[in-house]
Design a protein around this motif. Sequence first.
Motif, PDB file in Angstrom:
ATOM      1  N   LYS A 177       4.852  -2.125  -0.492  1.00  0.00           N
ATOM      2  CA  LYS A 177       5.508  -2.574   0.731  1.00  0.00           C
ATOM      3  C   LYS A 177       6.573  -1.437   1.116  1.00  0.00           C
ATOM      4  O   LYS A 177       7.348  -1.597   2.255  1.00  0.00           O
ATOM      5  N   VAL A 178       6.986  -0.593   0.175  1.00  0.00           N
ATOM      6  CA  VAL A 178       7.924   0.440   0.363  1.00  0.00           C
ATOM      7  C   VAL A 178       7.443   1.737   0.707  1.00  0.00           C
ATOM      8  O   VAL A 178       8.199   2.773   1.077  1.00  0.00           O
ATOM      9  N   ALA A 232      11.645  -3.173  -8.962  1.00  0.00           N
ATOM     10  CA  ALA A 232      10.169  -3.702  -8.713  1.00  0.00           C
ATOM     11  C   ALA A 232       9.264  -2.579  -9.586  1.00  0.00           C
ATOM     12  O   ALA A 232       7.955  -3.036  -9.634  1.00  0.00           O
ATOM     13  N   ILE A 233       9.721  -1.553  -9.890  1.00  0.00           N
ATOM     14  CA  ILE A 233       8.695  -0.518 -10.561  1.00  0.00           C
ATOM     15  C   ILE A 233       8.035  -0.986 -12.041  1.00  0.00           C
ATOM     16  O   ILE A 233       8.905  -1.864 -12.403  1.00  0.00           O
ATOM     17  N   ARG A 236      12.949   9.634 -10.813  1.00  0.00           N
ATOM     18  CA  ARG A 236      12.974  10.117  -9.579  1.00  0.00           C
ATOM     19  C   ARG A 236      12.671   9.267  -8.432  1.00  0.00           C
ATOM     20  O   ARG A 236      13.060   9.190  -7.382  1.00  0.00           O
ATOM     21  N   PHE A 237      11.498   8.504  -8.668  1.00  0.00           N
ATOM     22  CA  PHE A 237      10.833   7.570  -7.808  1.00  0.00           C
ATOM     23  C   PHE A 237      11.970   6.586  -7.302  1.00  0.00           C
ATOM     24  O   PHE A 237      11.840   5.902  -6.322  1.00  0.00           O
ATOM     25  N   MET A 238      12.636   6.103  -8.519  1.00  0.00           N
ATOM     26  CA  MET A 238      13.694   5.149  -8.353  1.00  0.00           C
ATOM     27  C   MET A 238      14.817   5.472  -7.265  1.00  0.00           C
ATOM     28  O   MET A 238      15.208   4.488  -6.531  1.00  0.00           O
ATOM     29  N   THR A 239      14.895   6.676  -6.774  1.00  0.00           N
ATOM     30  CA  THR A 239      15.944   7.111  -5.996  1.00  0.00           C
ATOM     31  C   THR A 239      15.216   7.134  -4.487  1.00  0.00           C
ATOM     32  O   THR A 239      16.082   7.547  -3.282  1.00  0.00           O
ATOM     33  N   LEU A 240      13.833   6.814  -4.185  1.00  0.00           N
ATOM     34  CA  LEU A 240      13.075   6.935  -3.147  1.00  0.00           C
ATOM     35  C   LEU A 240      13.826   5.837  -2.299  1.00  0.00           C
ATOM     36  O   LEU A 240      13.661   5.768  -0.961  1.00  0.00           O
ATOM     37  N   SER A 241      13.980   4.684  -2.820  1.00  0.00           N
ATOM     38  CA  SER A 241      14.399   3.438  -1.757  1.00  0.00           C
ATOM     39  C   SER A 241      14.955   2.445  -2.788  1.00  0.00           C
ATOM     40  O   SER A 241      14.726   2.315  -4.147  1.00  0.00           O
ATOM     41  N   GLU A 242      15.922   1.731  -2.256  1.00  0.00           N
ATOM     42  CA  GLU A 242      16.529   0.538  -3.135  1.00  0.00           C
ATOM     43  C   GLU A 242      15.667  -0.365  -3.622  1.00  0.00           C
ATOM     44  O   GLU A 242      15.861  -1.058  -4.586  1.00  0.00           O
TER      45      GLU A 242
END
Length: 360
Positions: free
Chosen positions: A222-223, A184-185, A173-179
């Motif tokens: 940074k995101v 980087a996760i 789910r977190f991966m969908t929050l920003s490109e």
Amino acid sequence: MTRARAVPYALSGFEKGGLLALSEKDLGRLRAGPLAAVEARAIRNGLCWESIASDIGFDPYLYRRHDGFISARKLVDLLEHVADASRRDAEIFDEASTLQIGTLSILDYVTLCAPSIEVGLRNWARFQITCNTAVSVSFRVEDNWGCMEYGPMAQLGKHNQLSYAMATAASSRFMTLSEGIPDAIRIEIDAPAPSGQAAFLTKHLSKIQFDCPRTRILIPAKVLDEQPPRSESNLYRVVEKAALEDVTAQIGVESPLGEIVETINTQLKNGHISISTVSSALDISERKLQRVISAEGTTFRQLIEETRKSLAQHYLHDTQLSMKEICYLLGFSETSAFSRAAKSWFGKPPRLYREQVNKS
């Protein structure tokens, strides 16, 4: 539907490890929505879902209820049993990573629709009780990372599958929050690597570390100020209000702390609060109040701190109260004391926090 073969249910680490002294209520519970995916996997692997549910002791169609929850003990036993019986211990990664938005109820929306990624991640921890009262979750920003950390799970016995599911459902789910997040996760899991393979593992294995002290998900800082693609201010206000109501309901169901917290809330604005004043308001002895609080795994001081933090979030986000008024309502004698507390809670002064969470 053809009835698939039943597989004898093997007791998990709960019974084998002598943890029966911990009741199902003590160990908490989790929302039953994801059980639909577990059922599909069990049937796909030739297992009889109804027989498994009967042996473990839960309603096989609990996930169809909007308010359905399953005890952590039974969920851990279920997940480990399906993995062992099917001899496919990695399938849960693909299962958890493809759970539809909404499976985790209001928690999904209050995270994905937030005004910023940081607010969404803090909400994931803040409103975790709406889906999960078994494992604590916290979020903090440090060393250029936003860190989502899950509490210890040793009390659950062998819990490899639950750790895999929690880490994967959250990180996907977190991966969908920003490109900028997928590459980087960093994902740390407090369980050994599975023996099998899964598409999620093949794609993200370089970002996953197993056998860690805790399950954690690290997001580049940074995101954090970015706006998620699903962010929508009007919808967010609606779902956050619903989440707050759900939290209040869950506290009432899960713990005797609800009435204590409400009393603390009422007395904070008096400027002087102590275990004596709270016990008096509740018409119980200080010793009994201490026992109740200790039995819930916390302290009187921590309850005051968490109550102040929760109220501060509400006042800063949902009201136009001045800093002086909020300071008074939270029981602080000076605005400087409130400012220091807010920095420790939110990582920034209260005025800046209000500006960032209210921006549309």
